[in-house]
Design a protein around this motif. Sequence first.
Motif, PDB file in Angstrom:
ATOM      1  N   ARG A 139       0.808  -1.218   0.000  1.00 45.99           N
ATOM      2  CA  ARG A 139       0.000   0.000   0.000  1.00 45.99           C
ATOM      3  C   ARG A 139       0.846   1.275   0.000  1.00 45.99           C
ATOM      4  NH1 ARG A 139      -3.507  -0.755   5.335  1.00 45.99           N
ATOM      5  NH2 ARG A 139      -3.340  -2.962   4.973  1.00 45.99           N
ATOM      6  N   ASP A 173      -6.875  -9.788   1.600  1.00 49.91           N
ATOM      7  CA  ASP A 173      -7.453  -8.471   1.863  1.00 49.91           C
ATOM      8  C   ASP A 173      -7.171  -7.516   0.710  1.00 49.91           C
ATOM      9  OD1 ASP A 173      -4.822  -7.567   2.149  1.00 49.91           O
ATOM     10  OD2 ASP A 173      -4.896  -7.546   4.334  1.00 49.91           O
ATOM     11  N   ALA A 174      -7.548  -6.269   0.893  1.00 47.01           N
ATOM     12  CA  ALA A 174      -7.409  -5.286  -0.179  1.00 47.01           C
ATOM     13  C   ALA A 174      -5.967  -4.933  -0.468  1.00 47.01           C
ATOM     14  CB  ALA A 174      -8.181  -4.012   0.185  1.00 47.01           C
ATOM     15  N   TYR A 175      -5.038  -5.380   0.371  1.00 47.28           N
ATOM     16  CA  TYR A 175      -3.625  -5.027   0.219  1.00 47.28           C
ATOM     17  C   TYR A 175      -2.775  -6.220  -0.197  1.00 47.28           C
ATOM     18  CZ  TYR A 175      -5.744  -1.354   2.952  1.00 47.28           C
ATOM     19  OH  TYR A 175      -6.596  -0.378   3.401  1.00 47.28           O
ATOM     20  N   SER A 176      -3.416  -7.228  -0.766  1.00 47.06           N
ATOM     21  CA  SER A 176      -2.718  -8.433  -1.226  1.00 47.06           C
ATOM     22  C   SER A 176      -1.954  -9.088  -0.088  1.00 47.06           C
ATOM     23  CB  SER A 176      -1.787  -8.104  -2.394  1.00 47.06           C
ATOM     24  OG  SER A 176      -2.533  -7.691  -3.517  1.00 47.06           O
ATOM     25  N   LYS A 193      -6.469 -14.693  -4.786  1.00 44.09           N
ATOM     26  CA  LYS A 193      -7.655 -14.207  -4.082  1.00 44.09           C
ATOM     27  C   LYS A 193      -8.281 -15.406  -3.387  1.00 44.09           C
ATOM     28  CE  LYS A 193     -10.020 -10.768  -5.601  1.00 44.09           C
ATOM     29  NZ  LYS A 193     -10.917  -9.860  -6.355  1.00 44.09           N
TER      30      LYS A 193
END
Length: 619
Positions: free
Chosen positions: A12, A216-219, A265
């Motif tokens: 991020r 999560d959204a941040y790999s 994912k």
Amino acid sequence: MPHTPSPRRSRRSLLRAAVLPSAVAASLVLAPLPAAFAAVAGPTAPGTVRIHDIQGTTRVSPLAGQSVEGVPGIVIGVRTYGSSKGFWFQDPNPDADPATSEGVFVYTGSTPTVAVGDSVLVSAKVSEYYPDFAGGSQSVTELSKPAVTVLSSGNALPAAVVISGRNVPGHYAPPTTTGSIDALTLQPEKYALDFYESLEGMRVEVDNTRVVGPTDAYSELWVEADKGDQKSKRGGALYEDYREPNSGRVQIQSLIPLAQQAFPKANVGDELTGATVGPLDYNQYGGYTLVATQLGALQDNHLQREVTPQASDREATIATYNVENLAPTDPDSKYAGLAQGVVTNLRSPDVVTLEEIQDNSGATNNGVVDASATVAKFIAAIKAAGGPTYDWRSINPVDGKDGGQPGGNIRQVFLFNPQRISFTDIPGGDSTTAVDVTGTGEATALTASPGRIDPTNPAWNASRKPLVGQFSFRGKTLFVIANHFDAKLGDQGIDSRFQAPTRSSEVQRVQQATVEQAFVAKLLAADPQAQVVSLGDFNDYQFSPALATLTKDGVLRDLVNELPETEQYSYVYQGNSQVLDHILVSPEVGSAKYDVVHINSEFAVQSSDHDPQVVRIRP
């Protein structure tokens, strides 16, 4: 939400945090961090210091604050993203001490010019980097302000240490009488935190591992390297006790460019088959983290979102759902996903208590406290998903006084289906007036409905006040309390350098539970047959002091304890499946059929970070 995300050492933004200039760091003065280091002539010959000398046998380097010359090793990983750029290198010739790591991170501050497989010499200053010193994080031993010489390229990498149930100790943290474990000699054969610390910066491997924390959204995701840890019914790792935080959990990040290999994912219960290999790092939000140079293949085990059983016509259904900072500006897709959960997975309960409903301007801090637009949009989404036309009740908070996202003014809301259950409106409830109990026996009632329980009590400072409402179902009175207790912000992590970690937020939740327990006791003193349902996001575990306080003297019972052990969770954090949301009932509610409906917390694609839950009762 029990935790507020901040920049991490991942893809991020990777803002650097505290770097202590020495092992003792008595003054706690932070070392300045230059944006990039000027090129310095590299060493020409190996010095006398090796990486295991730098790492030492404790968490803090015996050489912290000193300069070292010509340290040899092989580059095993390169981080080119974020502000924590640098590389790991490892000595291919280890010593005989299992407590001393043979790898270390070199913080370059700019894109490194080395490549995996390079044989290098490094001259640098030894430092201890604390991702969150004030928050109790452990440190990462690093080399900073480096001068690097590449001797050769394409060298074989040191063999990775395979992390598995064969070598991860069952005991998580070493005991200490001083609080901090920094100075303790590592015992990697006895304690999991010592085991991971003894491998800090080294090349490690996990094989054929089960995913216990979804992508999560941040790999980032979590795997369970030790198959002996307590397994949930759906493949997660159950968090059942402060003393047993599942020692085999490891976070996975990736050093592989996304253009070369997309990060998997994954949902809980999926597997990373084959080998996942890379340096072992440490960060404040994931603890010990394998930063992969090689990722295992994702095996999709097809986890399904649950649907609760159908209620009979004579059963009242009451649910709770934390909708994660729902605001009018959220995309229609979020509203649709949440609505689908209410209609399909919860089967359109008679009452739904919502947590984290934001005001009409969302996180804009402009004095707005009304949330009618937020609720109306959600009710419309439920109707569009095939559900009933819900009515609703709530009380606006005082601007900025209930915590949560600044400007959002989150609050609890009652949704109810007027075709199935009626709300008893009793005037007098507002943001600062305390609801009370009036009458006795069957005439027992609230002095305000909706009302707030003792809202000016200091126990609720910067936190949500319980919302209580009086309902009627088939002529029977139900008292419903919607809760959102104080969050876990400020608590030390389970991997903290302080053991046992301090749970500072627990103090306020115990105070809150004391206030609510007294209110329920007063209600039951007026009518021992009163049917009370208290539910919501209590931000604490079924074994916590707060829940013990709330259930004191048997005024309420926590239904999660009546589920099979492997189903006791509503939230997944750092790979631990844990209980934060609860439904509690008074003794008169005897035939409660309770269900945590797992539709969010285990999935990479979520409408909220919490799973909703529902109870079916026959008043």
